[in-house]
Scaffold this motif. Structure first.
Motif, PDB file in Angstrom:
ATOM      1  N   PRO A  68     -37.576  25.547   7.231  1.00 25.18           N
ATOM      2  CA  PRO A  68     -38.075  24.827   6.059  1.00 25.18           C
ATOM      3  C   PRO A  68     -38.487  23.391   6.409  1.00 25.18           C
ATOM      4  O   PRO A  68     -37.868  22.768   7.274  1.00 25.18           O
ATOM      5  N   VAL A  69     -39.521  22.906   5.723  1.00 27.41           N
ATOM      6  CA  VAL A  69     -39.954  21.510   5.916  1.00 27.41           C
ATOM      7  C   VAL A  69     -39.382  20.606   4.826  1.00 27.41           C
ATOM      8  O   VAL A  69     -39.402  19.388   4.963  1.00 27.41           O
ATOM      9  N   ALA A  70     -38.915  21.207   3.743  1.00 30.68           N
ATOM     10  CA  ALA A  70     -38.304  20.419   2.661  1.00 30.68           C
ATOM     11  C   ALA A  70     -37.464  21.332   1.780  1.00 30.68           C
ATOM     12  O   ALA A  70     -37.762  22.533   1.644  1.00 30.68           O
ATOM     13  N   VAL A  71     -36.430  20.744   1.208  1.00 29.74           N
ATOM     14  CA  VAL A  71     -35.556  21.470   0.280  1.00 29.74           C
ATOM     15  C   VAL A  71     -35.332  20.556  -0.932  1.00 29.74           C
ATOM     16  O   VAL A  71     -35.180  19.339  -0.768  1.00 29.74           O
ATOM     17  N   ALA A  72     -35.351  21.138  -2.114  1.00 36.26           N
ATOM     18  CA  ALA A  72     -35.185  20.334  -3.328  1.00 36.26           C
ATOM     19  C   ALA A  72     -34.130  20.953  -4.239  1.00 36.26           C
ATOM     20  O   ALA A  72     -33.896  22.167  -4.200  1.00 36.26           O
ATOM     21  N   HIS A  73     -33.531  20.123  -5.042  1.00 32.94           N
ATOM     22  CA  HIS A  73     -32.573  20.582  -6.051  1.00 32.94           C
ATOM     23  C   HIS A  73     -32.904  19.878  -7.363  1.00 32.94           C
ATOM     24  O   HIS A  73     -33.199  18.671  -7.353  1.00 32.94           O
ATOM     25  N   ALA A  74     -32.869  20.617  -8.436  1.00 36.21           N
ATOM     26  CA  ALA A  74     -33.225  20.018  -9.719  1.00 36.21           C
ATOM     27  C   ALA A  74     -32.428  20.626 -10.849  1.00 36.21           C
ATOM     28  O   ALA A  74     -32.001  21.786 -10.787  1.00 36.21           O
ATOM     29  N   ILE A  75     -32.233  19.807 -11.870  1.00 31.60           N
ATOM     30  CA  ILE A  75     -31.625  20.274 -13.121  1.00 31.60           C
ATOM     31  C   ILE A  75     -32.687  20.156 -14.214  1.00 31.60           C
ATOM     32  O   ILE A  75     -33.339  19.105 -14.339  1.00 31.60           O
ATOM     33  N   VAL A  90     -51.615  17.557   7.114  1.00 30.22           N
ATOM     34  CA  VAL A  90     -52.803  17.856   6.323  1.00 30.22           C
ATOM     35  C   VAL A  90     -53.470  19.092   6.944  1.00 30.22           C
ATOM     36  O   VAL A  90     -53.479  19.256   8.161  1.00 30.22           O
ATOM     37  N   GLY A  91     -53.957  19.974   6.098  1.00 27.11           N
ATOM     38  CA  GLY A  91     -54.617  21.192   6.589  1.00 27.11           C
ATOM     39  C   GLY A  91     -53.686  22.385   6.627  1.00 27.11           C
ATOM     40  O   GLY A  91     -54.140  23.520   6.804  1.00 27.11           O
ATOM     41  N   SER A  92     -52.382  22.146   6.463  1.00 34.79           N
ATOM     42  CA  SER A  92     -51.476  23.298   6.484  1.00 34.79           C
ATOM     43  C   SER A  92     -51.405  23.942   5.095  1.00 34.79           C
ATOM     44  O   SER A  92     -51.828  23.363   4.095  1.00 34.79           O
ATOM     45  N   THR A  93     -50.874  25.153   5.083  1.00 37.29           N
ATOM     46  CA  THR A  93     -50.625  25.837   3.807  1.00 37.29           C
ATOM     47  C   THR A  93     -49.131  25.780   3.554  1.00 37.29           C
ATOM     48  O   THR A  93     -48.337  26.278   4.348  1.00 37.29           O
ATOM     49  N   LEU A  94     -48.799  25.146   2.443  1.00 35.94           N
ATOM     50  CA  LEU A  94     -47.385  24.975   2.106  1.00 35.94           C
ATOM     51  C   LEU A  94     -46.950  26.143   1.223  1.00 35.94           C
ATOM     52  O   LEU A  94     -47.580  26.427   0.203  1.00 35.94           O
ATOM     53  N   GLU A  95     -45.908  26.823   1.637  1.00 34.72           N
ATOM     54  CA  GLU A  95     -45.351  27.926   0.830  1.00 34.72           C
ATOM     55  C   GLU A  95     -44.112  27.394   0.117  1.00 34.72           C
ATOM     56  O   GLU A  95     -43.164  26.942   0.766  1.00 34.72           O
ATOM     57  N   LEU A  96     -44.151  27.456  -1.203  1.00 33.91           N
ATOM     58  CA  LEU A  96     -43.044  26.921  -2.004  1.00 33.91           C
ATOM     59  C   LEU A  96     -42.320  28.055  -2.706  1.00 33.91           C
ATOM     60  O   LEU A  96     -42.963  28.986  -3.208  1.00 33.91           O
ATOM     61  N   SER A  97     -41.014  27.962  -2.752  1.00 27.11           N
ATOM     62  CA  SER A  97     -40.273  28.944  -3.549  1.00 27.11           C
ATOM     63  C   SER A  97     -39.198  28.217  -4.341  1.00 27.11           C
ATOM     64  O   SER A  97     -38.764  27.118  -3.972  1.00 27.11           O
ATOM     65  N   ALA A  98     -38.813  28.823  -5.441  1.00 27.32           N
ATOM     66  CA  ALA A  98     -37.759  28.241  -6.277  1.00 27.32           C
ATOM     67  C   ALA A  98     -36.819  29.361  -6.710  1.00 27.32           C
ATOM     68  O   ALA A  98     -37.255  30.498  -6.917  1.00 27.32           O
ATOM     69  N   THR A  99     -35.566  29.017  -6.827  1.00 23.63           N
ATOM     70  CA  THR A  99     -34.559  29.978  -7.288  1.00 23.63           C
ATOM     71  C   THR A  99     -33.730  29.336  -8.392  1.00 23.63           C
ATOM     72  O   THR A  99     -33.290  28.186  -8.250  1.00 23.63           O
ATOM     73  N   LEU A 100     -33.558  30.080  -9.469  1.00 23.93           N
ATOM     74  CA  LEU A 100     -32.641  29.630 -10.517  1.00 23.93           C
ATOM     75  C   LEU A 100     -31.229  29.986 -10.066  1.00 23.93           C
ATOM     76  O   LEU A 100     -30.894  31.164  -9.895  1.00 23.93           O
ATOM     77  N   LEU A 101     -30.406  28.965  -9.860  1.00 27.15           N
ATOM     78  CA  LEU A 101     -29.060  29.192  -9.329  1.00 27.15           C
ATOM     79  C   LEU A 101     -28.064  29.519 -10.424  1.00 27.15           C
ATOM     80  O   LEU A 101     -27.069  30.200 -10.180  1.00 27.15           O
ATOM     81  N   GLY A 102     -28.327  28.983 -11.621  1.00 24.80           N
ATOM     82  CA  GLY A 102     -27.391  29.257 -12.708  1.00 24.80           C
ATOM     83  C   GLY A 102     -27.670  28.374 -13.907  1.00 24.80           C
ATOM     84  O   GLY A 102     -28.462  27.427 -13.844  1.00 24.80           O
ATOM     85  N   ALA A 140     -39.522  24.702   0.865  1.00 25.43           N
ATOM     86  CA  ALA A 140     -40.923  24.731   1.294  1.00 25.43           C
ATOM     87  C   ALA A 140     -40.988  24.978   2.796  1.00 25.43           C
ATOM     88  O   ALA A 140     -40.177  24.435   3.552  1.00 25.43           O
ATOM     89  N   HIS A 141     -41.957  25.821   3.211  1.00 28.98           N
ATOM     90  CA  HIS A 141     -42.204  25.979   4.644  1.00 28.98           C
ATOM     91  C   HIS A 141     -43.702  26.056   4.883  1.00 28.98           C
ATOM     92  O   HIS A 141     -44.493  26.206   3.935  1.00 28.98           O
ATOM     93  N   ILE A 142     -44.094  25.951   6.154  1.00 32.90           N
ATOM     94  CA  ILE A 142     -45.531  25.995   6.464  1.00 32.90           C
ATOM     95  C   ILE A 142     -45.842  27.132   7.439  1.00 32.90           C
ATOM     96  O   ILE A 142     -46.708  27.026   8.293  1.00 32.90           O
ATOM     97  N   GLY A 143     -45.121  28.225   7.307  1.00 34.38           N
ATOM     98  CA  GLY A 143     -45.427  29.397   8.140  1.00 34.38           C
ATOM     99  C   GLY A 143     -44.188  30.146   8.576  1.00 34.38           C
ATOM    100  O   GLY A 143     -44.187  31.370   8.605  1.00 34.38           O
ATOM    101  N   ILE A 159     -39.324  32.219  -7.978  1.00 33.58           N
ATOM    102  CA  ILE A 159     -40.702  31.803  -8.259  1.00 33.58           C
ATOM    103  C   ILE A 159     -41.327  31.463  -6.909  1.00 33.58           C
ATOM    104  O   ILE A 159     -40.624  30.994  -6.010  1.00 33.58           O
ATOM    105  N   ARG A 160     -42.666  31.658  -6.801  1.00 34.28           N
ATOM    106  CA  ARG A 160     -43.293  31.230  -5.553  1.00 34.28           C
ATOM    107  C   ARG A 160     -44.709  30.730  -5.803  1.00 34.28           C
ATOM    108  O   ARG A 160     -45.335  31.097  -6.818  1.00 34.28           O
ATOM    109  N   ALA A 161     -45.173  29.913  -4.881  1.00 36.74           N
ATOM    110  CA  ALA A 161     -46.539  29.376  -4.978  1.00 36.74           C
ATOM    111  C   ALA A 161     -46.965  28.911  -3.588  1.00 36.74           C
ATOM    112  O   ALA A 161     -46.117  28.644  -2.733  1.00 36.74           O
ATOM    113  N   SER A 162     -48.280  28.841  -3.376  1.00 38.55           N
ATOM    114  CA  SER A 162     -48.820  28.285  -2.129  1.00 38.55           C
ATOM    115  C   SER A 162     -49.647  27.056  -2.488  1.00 38.55           C
ATOM    116  O   SER A 162     -50.236  27.001  -3.559  1.00 38.55           O
ATOM    117  N   MET A 163     -49.711  26.122  -1.571  1.00 39.57           N
ATOM    118  CA  MET A 163     -50.540  24.929  -1.810  1.00 39.57           C
ATOM    119  C   MET A 163     -51.222  24.523  -0.508  1.00 39.57           C
ATOM    120  O   MET A 163     -50.552  24.340   0.517  1.00 39.57           O
TER     121      MET A 163
END
Ligand SMILES: CCCCC/C=C\C/C=C\C/C=C\C/C=C\CCCC(=O)SCCNC(=O)CCNC(=O)[C@H](O)C(C)(C)COP(=O)(O)OP(=O)(O)OC[C@H]1O[C@@H](n2cnc3c(N)ncnc32)[C@H](O)[C@@H]1OP(=O)(O)O
Length: 182
Positions: free
Chosen positions: A145-152, A113-125, A137-140, A57-61
């Motif tokens: 990467p500027v941040a990494v997340a993990h979620a269930i 502030v003012g940057s464009t954040l590119e977000l992506s998500a991967t379903l691991l399993g 997430a990265h900004i160019g 999945i991907r999105a920009s903010m």
């Protein structure tokens, strides 16, 4: 206490759902008043979220001035919200809706502030109803990467799960109408 993020080794097989949105197409809004991705949410992030290849999945903010936390930088809670929404779309590539039960974020770099954040998500399993996801997430520069997340996420029957709360929705009448249809 249930917490922590460890992807089990005995995962169930996953395959893209035949009715899932195709790669490059915009994900269907699950709720147009959603704070993250709802286009009618008055104060929301208005994320436009797209399906990628495979289980991605991907999105920009745009990092708006009113998203400020520390001076000149994005508030960590806003970033976490964006991750929640973008990563929460990944389960929809393989099956029914799912809700967040665990979300953790590693904040690696300040996000101006003012940057464009590119977000992506991967379903691991998936293991039974649990869906394991990773967000980046990265900004160019994707290599920085500027941040990494993990979620269930845990899959739900949306009709049953939200039934007792629909009255509190900003669009409760719309939901009641939807539910009255067979
Ligand atoms: C009427 C029409 C409605 C239309 C709306 C349509 C769709 C909307 C739905 C979803 C949205 C879809 C995409 C949206 C994208 C992003 C939106 C952001 C998502 C959110 O922002 S959403 C809000 C925050 N979210 C919650 O509001 C959840 C509160 N929660 C619960 O409502 C319960 O918790 C529930 C029902 C989830 C589970 O409850 P339960 O009783 O059914 O099941 P149980 O407890 O057995 O858990 C099953 C397995 O998950 C493991 N497990 C549980 N909790 C864990 C934890 N913390 N860590 C690790 N594992 C955990 C267990 O260990 C077990 O694992 P195992 O299979 O191994 O036994």
């Amino acid at each position: 206490m249930k917490s922590g993020f460890v992807v089990p080794t005995d995962l169930d097989p996953i395959e893209r759902h035949p009715k899932a949105v195709g790669p490059g197409e915009r994900m269907r809004m699950h709720n147009h008043m959603c704070y993250g991705c709802g286009e009618d949410s008055p104060n929301g992030l208005h994320l436009e979220i797209y399906a990628g290849e495979g289980f991605t999945i991907r999105a920009s903010m745009e990092v708006e001035p009113h998203f400020e936390g520390g001076p000149g930088v994005l508030h960590g809670g806003i970033l976490t919200t964006a991750f929640d929404d973008v990563m929460g779309m990944a389960p929809l590539l393989v099956g029914p809706s799912a809700v967040t039960v665990h979300l953790e974020v590693d904040f690696l770099r300040p996000i101006p502030v003012g940057s464009t954040l590119e977000l992506s998500a991967t379903l691991l399993g998936r293991q039974r109803r649990k869906l394991y996801t990773e967000g980046v997430a990265h900004i160019g520069d994707p290599d920085q990467p500027v941040a990494v997340a993990h979620a269930i996420f845990v899959s739900i029957n949306a009709r049953e799960h939200f039934a007792e709360h629909l009255d509190k929705s900003q669009i409760s009448d719309e939901y009641k109408q939807r539910l009255s249809r067979p």
